[in-house]
Design a protein around this motif. Structure first.
Motif, PDB file in Angstrom:
ATOM      1  N   LEU A  87       0.826  -1.206   0.000  1.00  0.00           N
ATOM      2  CA  LEU A  87       0.000   0.000   0.000  1.00  0.00           C
ATOM      3  C   LEU A  87       0.864   1.261   0.000  1.00  0.00           C
ATOM      4  O   LEU A  87       0.603   2.210  -0.743  1.00  0.00           O
ATOM      5  N   GLY A  88       1.894   1.273   0.841  1.00  0.00           N
ATOM      6  CA  GLY A  88       2.762   2.439   0.907  1.00  0.00           C
ATOM      7  C   GLY A  88       3.470   2.699  -0.407  1.00  0.00           C
ATOM      8  O   GLY A  88       3.566   3.846  -0.874  1.00  0.00           O
ATOM      9  N   THR A  89       3.970   1.636  -1.035  1.00  0.00           N
ATOM     10  CA  THR A  89       4.661   1.786  -2.317  1.00  0.00           C
ATOM     11  C   THR A  89       3.692   2.213  -3.414  1.00  0.00           C
ATOM     12  O   THR A  89       4.016   3.056  -4.256  1.00  0.00           O
ATOM     13  N   ALA A  90       2.500   1.635  -3.420  1.00  0.00           N
ATOM     14  CA  ALA A  90       1.505   1.987  -4.440  1.00  0.00           C
ATOM     15  C   ALA A  90       1.160   3.470  -4.375  1.00  0.00           C
ATOM     16  O   ALA A  90       0.982   4.123  -5.417  1.00  0.00           O
ATOM     17  N   ARG A  91       1.073   4.027  -3.187  1.00  0.00           N
ATOM     18  CA  ARG A  91       0.782   5.455  -3.073  1.00  0.00           C
ATOM     19  C   ARG A  91       1.947   6.295  -3.591  1.00  0.00           C
ATOM     20  O   ARG A  91       1.758   7.325  -4.230  1.00  0.00           O
ATOM     21  N   GLU A  92       3.168   5.848  -3.329  1.00  0.00           N
ATOM     22  CA  GLU A  92       4.342   6.590  -3.800  1.00  0.00           C
ATOM     23  C   GLU A  92       4.436   6.600  -5.327  1.00  0.00           C
ATOM     24  O   GLU A  92       4.947   7.552  -5.916  1.00  0.00           O
ATOM     25  N   LEU A  93       3.935   5.541  -5.967  1.00  0.00           N
ATOM     26  CA  LEU A  93       4.048   5.416  -7.415  1.00  0.00           C
ATOM     27  C   LEU A  93       2.745   5.770  -8.142  1.00  0.00           C
ATOM     28  O   LEU A  93       2.598   5.492  -9.333  1.00  0.00           O
ATOM     29  N   ALA A  94       1.828   6.387  -7.433  1.00  0.00           N
ATOM     30  CA  ALA A  94       0.491   6.613  -7.999  1.00  0.00           C
ATOM     31  C   ALA A  94       0.489   7.519  -9.215  1.00  0.00           C
ATOM     32  O   ALA A  94      -0.413   7.430 -10.048  1.00  0.00           O
ATOM     33  N   ASP A  95       1.483   8.373  -9.347  1.00  0.00           N
ATOM     34  CA  ASP A  95       1.462   9.364 -10.422  1.00  0.00           C
ATOM     35  C   ASP A  95       2.303   8.975 -11.635  1.00  0.00           C
ATOM     36  O   ASP A  95       2.532   9.809 -12.520  1.00  0.00           O
ATOM     37  N   CYS A  96       2.766   7.719 -11.709  1.00  0.00           N
ATOM     38  CA  CYS A  96       3.686   7.388 -12.809  1.00  0.00           C
ATOM     39  C   CYS A  96       3.280   6.143 -13.599  1.00  0.00           C
ATOM     40  O   CYS A  96       4.018   5.719 -14.480  1.00  0.00           O
ATOM     41  N   ASN A  97       2.161   5.527 -13.300  1.00  0.00           N
ATOM     42  CA  ASN A  97       1.611   4.454 -14.136  1.00  0.00           C
ATOM     43  C   ASN A  97       2.578   3.281 -14.321  1.00  0.00           C
ATOM     44  O   ASN A  97       2.689   2.711 -15.409  1.00  0.00           O
ATOM     45  N   ILE A  98       3.272   2.901 -13.262  1.00  0.00           N
ATOM     46  CA  ILE A  98       4.164   1.736 -13.309  1.00  0.00           C
ATOM     47  C   ILE A  98       3.393   0.518 -12.796  1.00  0.00           C
ATOM     48  O   ILE A  98       2.885   0.539 -11.670  1.00  0.00           O
ATOM     49  N   PRO A  99       3.279  -0.563 -13.576  1.00  0.00           N
ATOM     50  CA  PRO A  99       2.597  -1.766 -13.090  1.00  0.00           C
ATOM     51  C   PRO A  99       3.320  -2.359 -11.884  1.00  0.00           C
ATOM     52  O   PRO A  99       4.549  -2.328 -11.798  1.00  0.00           O
ATOM     53  N   LEU A 100       2.534  -2.925 -10.953  1.00  0.00           N
ATOM     54  CA  LEU A 100       3.080  -3.443  -9.701  1.00  0.00           C
ATOM     55  C   LEU A 100       2.877  -4.952  -9.601  1.00  0.00           C
ATOM     56  O   LEU A 100       1.825  -5.477  -9.952  1.00  0.00           O
ATOM     57  N   ILE A 101       3.911  -5.632  -9.099  1.00  0.00           N
ATOM     58  CA  ILE A 101       3.855  -7.065  -8.813  1.00  0.00           C
ATOM     59  C   ILE A 101       4.217  -7.244  -7.346  1.00  0.00           C
ATOM     60  O   ILE A 101       5.209  -6.689  -6.871  1.00  0.00           O
ATOM     61  N   GLY A 102       3.416  -8.019  -6.605  1.00  0.00           N
ATOM     62  CA  GLY A 102       3.653  -8.208  -5.186  1.00  0.00           C
ATOM     63  C   GLY A 102       4.158  -9.602  -4.845  1.00  0.00           C
ATOM     64  O   GLY A 102       3.632 -10.601  -5.334  1.00  0.00           O
TER      65      GLY A 102
END
Length: 317
Positions: A87-102
């Motif tokens: 959650l913390g990382t997703a908020r940090e990257l919210a403005d750059c449209n980078i796909p996330l894998i957990g």
């Protein structure tokens, strides 16, 4: 997303993780062995640490990088930890449209769905395009005081208005798209995305919303009037919450960032126009995940063929 030679992958781990930690180092080594350029976010370092003070990390297969460089160069982010780290990382990257894998190094792992014993080859397969892509919504929350925005933050799970440590209830007036809904006295109020419907909202007897639904949840926490029940709203709704009473009212974003609201303040919440993109393993099964995390029962004879015999997460190989 097919693999591109030399594609830049960012790796995030929990703050304070040791540079010698086997798990994130094994992920970095795996990515580097598959010809990816690897950036490790330096936010995981303790404040007293520096990149140069860790000679064991000065190897050629990765480099530490700050968030600005990662946003500029990375094409995919791999997050190692529990749901809180995600959650913390997703908020940090919210403005750059980078796909996330957990990768799940926590307890439940609703968002981090690659198990530690499945990293190789599941992680590389997922990056190489054997994946399920899914968009999910962020919430935008503003605290307005005398008509002026004093705080503005985002959340992936929920925004929670709650009573302060001195006790007593919060007193709130709730409006949806400018229309009065109700006055509420309660321990708190949860505004949740479908992603957050399996988090705090579920503990407060809210319904589970499938992530593909375009909706929002309003869930009261221990309301004084038992007839105040959870309600699902369209995703385009704007929710205005006026603080009419209570002391030290808290406003919590994903239960990680805390703001304060005074009597007379207004909290405005709506869905962000910029979604988050998640990449799941190819055999990702939302209902298999719920069965595992929420301990739902299932008969082996009723399991669909594509998941029968697989382990709990529904994507193990």
């Amino acid at each position: 997303m097919p693999k591109q030679k030399g594609m830049c992958i960012a790796v995030f781990a929990k703050h304070g993780a040791s540079p010698k930690q086997a798990i994130w180092r094994s992920v970095v080594d795996l990515l580097a062995a598959n010809a990816f350029q690897v950036l490790v976010c330096d936010s995981m370092l303790n404040s007293g640490s520096s990149r140069k003070s860790k000679p064991e990390c000065d190897e050629a297969n990765f480099e530490f990088a700050n968030l600005a460089l990662i946003k500029k160069k990375a094409k995919i982010a791999v997050i190692i930890g529990g749901d809180g780290t995600f959650l913390g990382t997703a908020r940090e990257l919210a403005d750059c449209n980078i796909p996330l894998i957990g990768i799940n190094q926590g307890r439940l792992g609703f968002l981090t769905d690659i198990r530690l014993d499945d990293i190789n080859p599941t992680l590389i397969d997922t990056i190489n395009g054997q994946s399920v892509s899914e968009n999910r919504a962020y919430l935008e929350g503003q605290i307005l005081r005398q008509g002026k925005v004093v705080e503005n933050h985002i959340a992936l799970n929920d925004i929670v208005i709650s009573r302060g440590i001195v006790g007593g209830m919060v007193e709130l007036r709730v409006e949806v798209d400018g229309t009065f809904m109700y006055d509420l006295r309660a321990d708190g109020l949860i505004i949740s995305t479908p992603t957050g419907s399996t988090a705090y909202a579920l503990s407060a007897d809210g319904p589970i919303l499938h992530p593909s639904l375009a909706g929002l949840l309003i869930v009261p926490v221990a309301p004084h009037a038992l007839t105040n029940r959870p309600i699902a709203l369209p995703q385009h709704s704007t929710i205005d919450i006026h603080v009419t009473g209570g002391k030290q009212t808290g406003v919590h974003f994903d239960m990680q960032f805390n703001g304060r609201a005074k009597v007379g303040d207004q909290i405005r919440i709506k869905v962000s126009p910029h979604p988050i993109q998640l990449l799941h393993p190819e055999r990702y099964d939302y209902f298999a995940m719920l069965r595992q995390k929420l301990h739902w029962s299932a008969s082996p004879t009723e399991a669909p063929h594509k998941t029968r015999g697989l382990r709990d997460s529904g994507h193990a190989k």
